[in-house]
Structures are given as structure tokens and as C-alpha cells.
Design an enzyme around this catalytic site. Structure first.
Site, PDB file in Angstrom:
ATOM      1  N   ARG A 168       0.847  -1.194   0.000  1.00  0.00           N
ATOM      2  CA  ARG A 168       0.000   0.000   0.000  1.00  0.00           C
ATOM      3  C   ARG A 168       0.886   1.248   0.000  1.00  0.00           C
ATOM      4  O   ARG A 168       0.625   2.217  -0.688  1.00  0.00           O
ATOM      5  CB  ARG A 168      -0.969   0.025   1.192  1.00  0.00           C
ATOM      6  CG  ARG A 168      -1.710   1.351   1.295  1.00  0.00           C
ATOM      7  CD  ARG A 168      -2.946   1.354   2.196  1.00  0.00           C
ATOM      8  NE  ARG A 168      -2.842   0.512   3.365  1.00  0.00           N
ATOM      9  CZ  ARG A 168      -2.078   0.771   4.442  1.00  0.00           C
ATOM     10  NH1 ARG A 168      -1.356   1.881   4.493  1.00  0.00           N
ATOM     11  NH2 ARG A 168      -2.040  -0.069   5.452  1.00  0.00           N
ATOM     12  N   LYS A 194      -8.714   5.523 -19.293  1.00  0.00           N
ATOM     13  CA  LYS A 194      -9.095   5.927 -20.644  1.00  0.00           C
ATOM     14  C   LYS A 194      -7.902   5.792 -21.595  1.00  0.00           C
ATOM     15  O   LYS A 194      -7.348   4.726 -21.738  1.00  0.00           O
ATOM     16  CB  LYS A 194      -9.671   7.346 -20.587  1.00  0.00           C
ATOM     17  CG  LYS A 194     -10.651   7.585 -19.428  1.00  0.00           C
ATOM     18  CD  LYS A 194     -11.949   6.809 -19.563  1.00  0.00           C
ATOM     19  CE  LYS A 194     -12.816   6.860 -18.308  1.00  0.00           C
ATOM     20  NZ  LYS A 194     -13.085   8.171 -17.754  1.00  0.00           N
ATOM     21  N   ASP A 232      -7.666  18.255 -15.229  1.00  0.00           N
ATOM     22  CA  ASP A 232      -7.969  16.862 -15.571  1.00  0.00           C
ATOM     23  C   ASP A 232      -7.591  16.680 -17.042  1.00  0.00           C
ATOM     24  O   ASP A 232      -8.255  17.205 -17.935  1.00  0.00           O
ATOM     25  CB  ASP A 232      -9.456  16.588 -15.319  1.00  0.00           C
ATOM     26  CG  ASP A 232      -9.836  15.137 -15.588  1.00  0.00           C
ATOM     27  OD1 ASP A 232      -9.188  14.488 -16.427  1.00  0.00           O
ATOM     28  OD2 ASP A 232     -10.804  14.661 -14.967  1.00  0.00           O
TER      29      ASP A 232
END
Ligand SMILES: *Cc1c(COP(=O)(O)O)cnc(C)c1O
Length: 406
Positions: free
Chosen positions: A47, A198, A173
Site C-alpha cells: 500500500r 481511458k 484533468d
């Protein structure tokens, strides 16, 4: 080294132990420490850090021209970390036309948490200036460009300059453009945020995100949250994104060429009120896009004459395009924002922002351009009795469950 070379090589050194040209995927949660408290290579628990993730982060930082990157388990986890690094009471100015999930995150999660949010009522700098003035403690300017789904183009240099003038951070973004087409940090923004789900990964097979910072110190709080909140991507996901990045440049060249060809070929087609593509001279943001982007991207939106019925008809009649959420994969997708990606935005707000029921968003893939053009043409014209019934059923499902599914 140039972009294409860095995309293939950064974070991808051959494995020193075996010579494996492609570094192994480090599917391990923990790392054996020869001396307690002295991990071999700085990794102790996955993590907090994992070599496969570090390779991806190094590559993304390099491609965006930033000093540091933190990878996340989704684009929205990346957005959340940026917003959570603010304090309750801080003010955020955001684009009027935002990814639906980002709007919902601000509206339903971070406003109740204590952020004050003002949406700029337009794409021009004055709209942003007055939104900033409406906030008590403006701290962060959040923009997307090109926007989703209306493909408005915002001037990153001007808006990040405006943020700096007001002592605010700016975040862009960059999911739609990718660092191959546009590099916000070089244009003055502080943070670039991605849904690497994407174009960055590019094959519609992994959900993931990232934040890249112009200077390392801007990422300290976000990196803390990456570990403390724990929304980290697994090693296999990091590998898939990194593999996608290697072909980003060649894929984007084809996405852009196909989108331009499709947009141009549809000019004057009956039934289309508006073709929205930054690569067309008729697009209001064409000049700014030409200045700040290498090419105009792979997304094309169409506004159809017949509203909802026409949009549903197009989405259910396409054969090469698949009617599906998401974008940026090698395969062409079409979606209907009002009932799919943007269904979580209340109807009045959606309408006020110009996302009418007749808007169809196309993610133009890397297939043969003539096949894509022929597909949209046959879906727009012809006999309405031939509608693909399984796709209509998908659309109805999407309309019913959009808010919970997105
Ligand atoms: C998809 C998307 C997101 C959210 O990313 P996930 O990976 O789906 O969480 C954020 N911004 C934009 C522009 C997107 O297209």
C-alpha cells in the site's frame, strides 16, 4: 529523450536479477527485510509502495513533465485525493462542464465535507474570475479541457495564471487530451489529474488514476493520502497502464486522424444540428486548441436534430461503434450523456449546461476511418425498423440505473 522514447523506457529498466527485458510484475504485498527496519530497496508494504507502481509513477511523471506522480485505483480516487488535501472551508472553482462523476464528487461528497464550490458559468476567463470572487477562501482551480461531453476548450495558460494571481493552486484533468497532446504543467498548472482508465491505458481493461505534480512538494499531502486512505492500484493494474503508455503516441495519432476524418465527413449531413470537434474551424475553441494541443483528440460529439429519440436511435443502430460508457480505448464507443455518463447530474443543471438530450458522444477508436464513417452514416440514415434490440435494451438499463452505476 523525446516523448515516445520515454513512454517506452522510463520505469521499465530490465530486471537486474534475471535480465528480463520486461520487468516482472511485483505481485507481493510485503518485502523481506534482511535487517529489521531496513528494507532492501525502500519498499516494505505494497500500500505504501510497490516497484511496479513506482515504475508507472516515474513514467507518468516524465510524460507529463512533472517532478512526481502518485497512482490511484481509479480516476475518481485521484480526484478525491486532490480535493481531500484541502481543508474544510477552502474554496474550489470548477469548470461548468465537468465529467459527471467529478461533479457528483464535489456536489455530494466534498460540499457536505466542507468545501465551498463555485462553478464558472462559461468557458471564458471572466466566468472564472467571478466564480473566484464568490468564494471566501479560494484555494483550488479545477478544470478539464477539452471538457466532457461538450468539448469546450479552456486556455490552460490563462486560467492557471489567474489561479496564481489569486494565490490558488490549479489542477487540470488531462484525461481527454493525454500528455501526448497537451501538457498542463508546462503551461503553468500545478497538478495534472488522470483517469488512466481511458487513453493512457487505452485498451478498456483497467480502472486506474493518477496525479502528477509540477513540483514534488505539491505532491507531499497527496502522497500521504495515497497511503493513509489506501486507494492504491494493484501491481497488475499498474502493469496494464504502463504497457498501454508505450503505445500512447501511436494510438493518439490514429485516434486524432480518425476523429478529424469522421467530423469532416459528417459536415452537412441531414439530421445533425451540430458537430462538436475542436479540430474543426467552426469550433469556438479551435485557435486555443491549436496553440495548446499537439492535435485535437479522439472525441467527437454530435447534436442531433431529433433530440432524445434520434440519439437513442443512433446509439442502438451502430455496428462498429459499441454503445457503452467510457472512452479512450482502441475500439470506438458511442454514448448518450443524458441517460448514461451524465445521468447523475440533475436534468435542469444538465440542460442549463447545454448537455441536451440530442447529444451523442463518440470516442473514435483506431479502426479503419472509412469503416467508422460508414457505420455512423448507416446508423443515422435508413430504416428505423432495423434497430439492434440488444443495444436498445442496454440503453434502457443504463437510463434506469445510471446514477448508481456510474
Ligand atoms: C473517466 C473520467 C474520470 C473518472 O475516472 P475513473 O477512472 O472512472 O474513476 C475523471 N475525469 C474524466 C475526464 C474522465 O473521463
Amino acid at each position: 529523450m523525446e516523448f515516445e522514447t520515454r513512454a517506452v523506457h522510463i520505469g521499465q529498466a530490465a530486471d537486474p536479477g534475471t535480465g528480463a527485458t520486461i520487468p516482472p510484475i511485483h505481485l507481493t504485498t510485503t518485502f523481506t527485510q534482511p535487517t529489521p527496519g531496513e528494507p532492501l530497496a525502500g519498499f516494505d508494504y505494497s500500500r505504501s509502495g510497490n516497484p511496479t507502481r513506482s515504475g508507472l509513477e516515474a513514467c507518468l511523471a516524465s510524460l507529463e513533465g512533472g517532478e512526481a506522480c502518485a497512482a490511484f485505483s481509479s480516476g475518481l480516487a485521484a480526484c478525491s485525493a486532490v480535493l481531500q488535501s484541502l481543508r474544510p472551508g477552502d474554496g474550489v472553482v470548477a469548470s461548468h462542464d465537468l465529467y459527471g462523476g467529478t461533479f457528483r464528487l464535489l456536489d455530494k461528497v466534498f460540499v457536505p465535507w466542507g468545501l465551498e464550490v463555485a462553478f464558472a458559468q462559461g468557458a471564458g476567463v471572466e466566468a472564472y474570475r467571478s466564480a473566484i470572487r464568490s468564494l471566501r477562501h479560494p484555494r483550488l482551480l479545477w478544470i478539464e479541457t477539452p471538457t466532457n461531453p461538450l468539448l469546450d476548450v479552456l486556455d490552460i495558460a490563462v486560467l492557471s495564471g489567474l489561479a496564481r494571481e489569486h494565490g490558488m493552486l490549479s489542477a487540470v484533468d488531462n484525461t481527454f487530451a493525454t500528455p501526448y497532446l497537451q501538457r498542463p504543467l508546462e503551461l503553468g498548472a500545478d497538478l495534472a489529474v488522470h483517469s488512466t482508465t481511458k487513453y493512457a491505458s487505452g485498451h478498456s481493461d483497467v480502472v486506474s488514476g493518477a496525479v502528477i505534480a509540477r513540483r514534488s512538494e505539491l505532491l507531499v499531502g497527496i502522497r500521504f493520502l495515497q497511503n493513509a486512505m489506501g486507494a492504491v492500484p494493484g501491481p497488475l493494474d499498474c502493469y496494464l497502464v504502463q504497457r498501454g503508455l508505450k503505445t500512447l503516441a501511436v494510438r493518439m495519432d490514429r485516434h486524432c486522424a480518425n476523429a478529424q476524418a469522421l467530423a469532416e465527413s459528417l459536415i452537412g449531413t441531414e439530421g445533425i444540428r451540430r458537430i462538436i470537434y475542436p479540430g474543426l474551424d467552426s469550433h469556438p475553441g479551435h485557435a486555443v486548441a491549436a496553440r495548446q494541443m499537439r492535435a485535437f483528440g479522439g472525441m467527437v460529439s454530435l447534436e442531433l436534430e431529433g433530440g432524445l429519440a434520434s440519439a437513442r436511435r443512433l446509439c442502438s443502430r451502430v455496428r462498429v461503434f459499441a454503445c457503452a460508457e467510457s472512452l479512450g480505448g482502441v475500439e470506438s464507443l458511442c454514448s448518450h450523456p443524458a441517460t448514461m455518463t451524465h445521468a447523475s447530474i440533475p436534468a435542469e443543471i444538465r440542460k442549463a449546461r447545454g448537455i441536451g438530450d440530442g447529444i451523442v458522444r463518440l470516442s473514435v477508436g483506431i479502426e479503419n476511418a472509412a469503416d467508422l464513417i460508414a457505420d455512423v452514416r448507416q446508423a443515422l440514415g435508413g430504416d428505423s425498423r432495423q434497430e439492434g434490440s440488444h443495444l436498445s435494451a442496454t440503453l434502457e438499463l443504463a437510463a434506469d440505473g445510471a446514477d448508481s452505476r456510474l
